[in-house]
Write a protein that holds these residues in place. Sequence first.
Motif, short mmCIF file in Angstrom:
data_model
loop_
_atom_site.label_atom_id
_atom_site.label_comp_id
_atom_site.label_asym_id
_atom_site.label_seq_id
_atom_site.Cartn_x
_atom_site.Cartn_y
_atom_site.Cartn_z
N PRO A 152 -34.97 -19.48 -56.25
CA PRO A 152 -35.88 -19.33 -57.15
C PRO A 152 -36.58 -18.10 -56.47
O PRO A 152 -36.83 -18.04 -55.37
N PRO A 153 -37.40 -17.31 -57.75
CA PRO A 153 -38.01 -16.46 -57.08
C PRO A 153 -39.27 -16.69 -56.53
O PRO A 153 -39.85 -17.63 -56.87
N PRO A 154 -39.78 -15.98 -55.24
CA PRO A 154 -40.97 -16.38 -54.72
C PRO A 154 -42.04 -16.27 -55.54
O PRO A 154 -42.17 -15.25 -56.31
N SER A 155 -43.15 -17.10 -55.37
CA SER A 155 -44.63 -16.85 -56.29
C SER A 155 -45.21 -16.03 -55.51
O SER A 155 -45.10 -15.58 -54.29
N PRO A 156 -45.93 -15.05 -56.27
CA PRO A 156 -47.07 -13.83 -55.67
C PRO A 156 -47.66 -14.37 -54.66
O PRO A 156 -48.56 -15.49 -54.73
N PRO A 157 -48.14 -13.74 -53.63
CA PRO A 157 -49.05 -14.38 -52.51
C PRO A 157 -50.50 -14.27 -53.06
O PRO A 157 -50.59 -13.17 -54.04
N VAL A 158 -51.20 -15.28 -52.74
CA VAL A 158 -52.62 -15.35 -53.17
C VAL A 158 -53.61 -14.68 -52.19
O VAL A 158 -53.34 -15.12 -50.98
N GLN A 177 -34.49 0.13 -57.42
CA GLN A 177 -33.09 -0.32 -57.84
C GLN A 177 -32.53 -1.37 -56.71
O GLN A 177 -32.07 -2.48 -57.14
N ILE A 178 -32.60 -1.09 -55.58
CA ILE A 178 -32.38 -1.82 -54.28
C ILE A 178 -32.93 -3.26 -54.41
O ILE A 178 -32.40 -4.14 -54.46
N SER A 179 -34.22 -3.17 -54.59
CA SER A 179 -35.12 -4.38 -54.60
C SER A 179 -34.44 -5.24 -56.06
O SER A 179 -34.35 -6.49 -55.87
N ILE A 180 -34.45 -4.81 -57.15
CA ILE A 180 -33.99 -5.37 -58.38
C ILE A 180 -32.69 -6.04 -58.16
O ILE A 180 -32.17 -6.96 -58.44
N SER A 181 -31.68 -5.11 -57.42
CA SER A 181 -30.35 -5.55 -57.34
C SER A 181 -30.44 -6.78 -56.23
O SER A 181 -29.59 -7.82 -56.42
#
Length: 134
Positions: A114-120, A100-104
């Motif tokens: 912008p949201p970070p892209s997932p690490p490859v 919930q904290i991460s979502i908020s």
Amino acid sequence: MDDQEMQLKVRRVTDKFTESMYVLANEPSVALYRLQEHVRRSLPELVQHKTDMQSWEEQSQGSIYTVEYACSAVKSMTNSSVYFKNIDGLLRQAINMKEQISISQGRSLSDVNPPPSPPVTAPHAPATCSLPLD
């Protein structure tokens, strides 16, 4: 009966009586001697058996204590299932709160960035060791 015959009979009776008295007087000493002889022969072996038994008793008492201690540990582990269930519930709550904290925080950051892209991640290559050759 004449006198000589009577003396012979008296002598036989007194001899038998004397022999009986001698046997009765010496019988206890012979019995005690045999008993002493038996004790002297068997006592060292009996003492060894006694010390062996005492040693085995000490070892078995130690083993019994160990088994009883292990049994009490197992019983306390089965009684602790309530605590493990409680810990499991608390961990699940903590994970949900973290999500919930991460979502908020993600919503507040997405307003700005912008949201970070997932690490490859690279496939795992086996480790190689290169040593200088002489």
